[in-house]
Motif scaffolding. Structure first.
Motif, PDB file in Angstrom:
ATOM      1  N   UNK A 172      21.135  29.557  24.829  1.00  0.00           N
ATOM      2  CA  UNK A 172      21.946  28.365  24.566  1.00  0.00           C
ATOM      3  C   UNK A 172      22.517  27.785  25.851  1.00  0.00           C
ATOM      4  N   UNK A 173      22.991  28.654  26.751  1.00  0.00           N
ATOM      5  CA  UNK A 173      23.517  28.171  28.031  1.00  0.00           C
ATOM      6  C   UNK A 173      22.412  27.533  28.872  1.00  0.00           C
ATOM      7  N   UNK A 174      21.207  28.093  28.811  1.00  0.00           N
ATOM      8  CA  UNK A 174      20.101  27.523  29.574  1.00  0.00           C
ATOM      9  C   UNK A 174      19.800  26.106  29.108  1.00  0.00           C
ATOM     10  N   UNK A 175      19.757  25.914  27.796  1.00  0.00           N
ATOM     11  CA  UNK A 175      19.499  24.580  27.254  1.00  0.00           C
ATOM     12  C   UNK A 175      20.640  23.621  27.578  1.00  0.00           C
ATOM     13  N   UNK A 176      21.870  24.123  27.499  1.00  0.00           N
ATOM     14  CA  UNK A 176      23.057  23.286  27.686  1.00  0.00           C
ATOM     15  C   UNK A 176      23.228  22.859  29.143  1.00  0.00           C
ATOM     16  N   UNK A 177      22.721  23.648  30.077  1.00  0.00           N
ATOM     17  CA  UNK A 177      22.946  23.375  31.504  1.00  0.00           C
ATOM     18  C   UNK A 177      21.658  22.946  32.201  1.00  0.00           C
ATOM     19  N   UNK A 178      20.780  22.317  31.465  1.00  0.00           N
ATOM     20  CA  UNK A 178      19.481  21.935  32.014  1.00  0.00           C
ATOM     21  C   UNK A 178      19.615  21.068  33.268  1.00  0.00           C
ATOM     22  N   UNK A 179      20.688  20.283  33.350  1.00  0.00           N
ATOM     23  CA  UNK A 179      20.899  19.417  34.512  1.00  0.00           C
ATOM     24  C   UNK A 179      22.227  19.737  35.213  1.00  0.00           C
ATOM     25  N   UNK A 180      22.699  20.962  35.075  1.00  0.00           N
ATOM     26  CA  UNK A 180      24.018  21.322  35.615  1.00  0.00           C
ATOM     27  C   UNK A 180      23.952  22.706  36.268  1.00  0.00           C
TER      28      UNK A 180
END
Length: 329
Positions: A172-180
């Motif tokens: 979930x964190x990987x998807x949420x931080x795709x550009x961060x």
């Protein structure tokens, strides 16, 4: 500061293989209670490829076929077909249906098909495929675990001792931080610290660190910063697990080999320097992981090209046996 391309397939495959009972317990607890885990389980990946080789119905994320024992003892073996689907796919339900009946046809045993939906669309929930013709009905209803459903349970995931709670949080964190990149770094550091706080043995920590590391890719500068933080964590806890040290050593070995080759001043020298440096380093890492190396292995390392050494080095952390490092694809 750009992030490397995310890789979901390999870490999921590795995680399922490392801890299959925990995978079932976390996502499909009803099924988990009906399996006799005391009698073991077998992965049948090669057999699954043979079953479906002429039924390519869209790109798969991860699929697994596992042979287990049912608690009620009515069947000697039963089969679990696992699909982890990373993106919305209009043909997914049909694929579940086709694979289920093909597996049943091959083994003449009950087959349970289970799906983990790892896409980012909370509305997409395929769970059934079938048809009716002239009074004949044929259908498959299959259980689904939807990862976006865990979004609202972030704190519970971090407190859950099941390793797939951390894998889910990492996904979930990987998807949420795709550009961060910075927020991904902070999330990854927190999850890595939680790994060390679990009452797990060294091997399990290394295995799931490999999953988190593979899944939550970082730019080079943030990755280097994370290795330093891990060394600090290990110092605080008075343990010396080797994941970060091995990764940095591999990078140093590549650089040292390159420098040796440059001093010789020829392309052949550069290749020779890289290969010799990488061969010696990989040999040390393999010996630390699996014990003294047989002579055929050391000879194989000595003959290897740099490309071969890099492929084998990438497998060191996840391989269960020495043979797994050198398996031919």
């Amino acid at each position: 500061m750009a992030l490397p391309a995310d890789d979901y397939d390999s870490p999921w495959k590795s995680a399922v293989e490392h801890a299959f009972p925990e995978f079932i317990a976390f996502y499909f607890p009803d099924a988990g209670r009906r399996i006799d885990w005391s009698r073991g389980h077998d992965f049948l990946d090669q057999e699954l490829r043979q079953v479906v080789r002429d039924a390519e119905l869209g790109r798969r994320h991860v699929d697994k076929l596992v042979r287990v024992h049912d608690q009620d003892g009515r069947e000697d073996w039963v089969y679990i077909h696992i699909e982890i689907q990373g993106r919305r796919d209009s043909g997914f339900e049909k694929r579940m249906f086709v694979y289920n009946y093909r597996i049943f046809d091959r083994y003449d045993r009950p087959v349970a098909s289970l799906a983990v939906l790892a896409d980012d669309d909370p509305r997409w929930r395929p769970a059934r495929y079938g048809f009716e013709l002239f009074g004949c009905r044929h259908a498959l209803d299959f259980p689904v675990a939807k990862l976006t459903d865990f979004d609202s349970r972030a704190d519970a995931l971090l407190a859950d001792p099941n390793p797939f709670a951390l894998v889910t949080a990492a996904h979930l964190h990987t998807a949420r931080t795709r550009h961060d990149p910075q927020n991904r770094f902070e999330a990854k550091r927190r999850l890595v610290r939680l790994l060390y706080e679990r009452d797990w043995n060294k091997q399990r920590i290394l295995e799931f660190f490999g999953v988190l590391d593979w899944m939550m890719r970082l730019p080079k500068e943030l990755e280097t910063k994370l290795w330093h933080d891990i060394e600090t964590i290990e110092g605080e806890r008075k343990v010396k697990y080797v994941t970060s040290v091995e990764r940095l050593a591999l990078e140093r070995g590549k650089r040292e080999g390159l420098e040796e080759g440059r001093e010789e001043g020829r392309e052949e020298g550069r290749e020779k320097g890289r290969a010799e440096g990488g061969s010696a380093l990989l040999g040390r890492l393999l010996a630390r992981r699996f014990g003294p190396l047989p002579k055929p292995v050391t000879e194989r390392l000595a003959r290897a090209t740099t490309d071969q050494l890099e492929v084998w080095a990438e497998r060191v952390l996840d391989a269960r046996t020495l043979e797994d490092v050198f398996v031919e694809n």
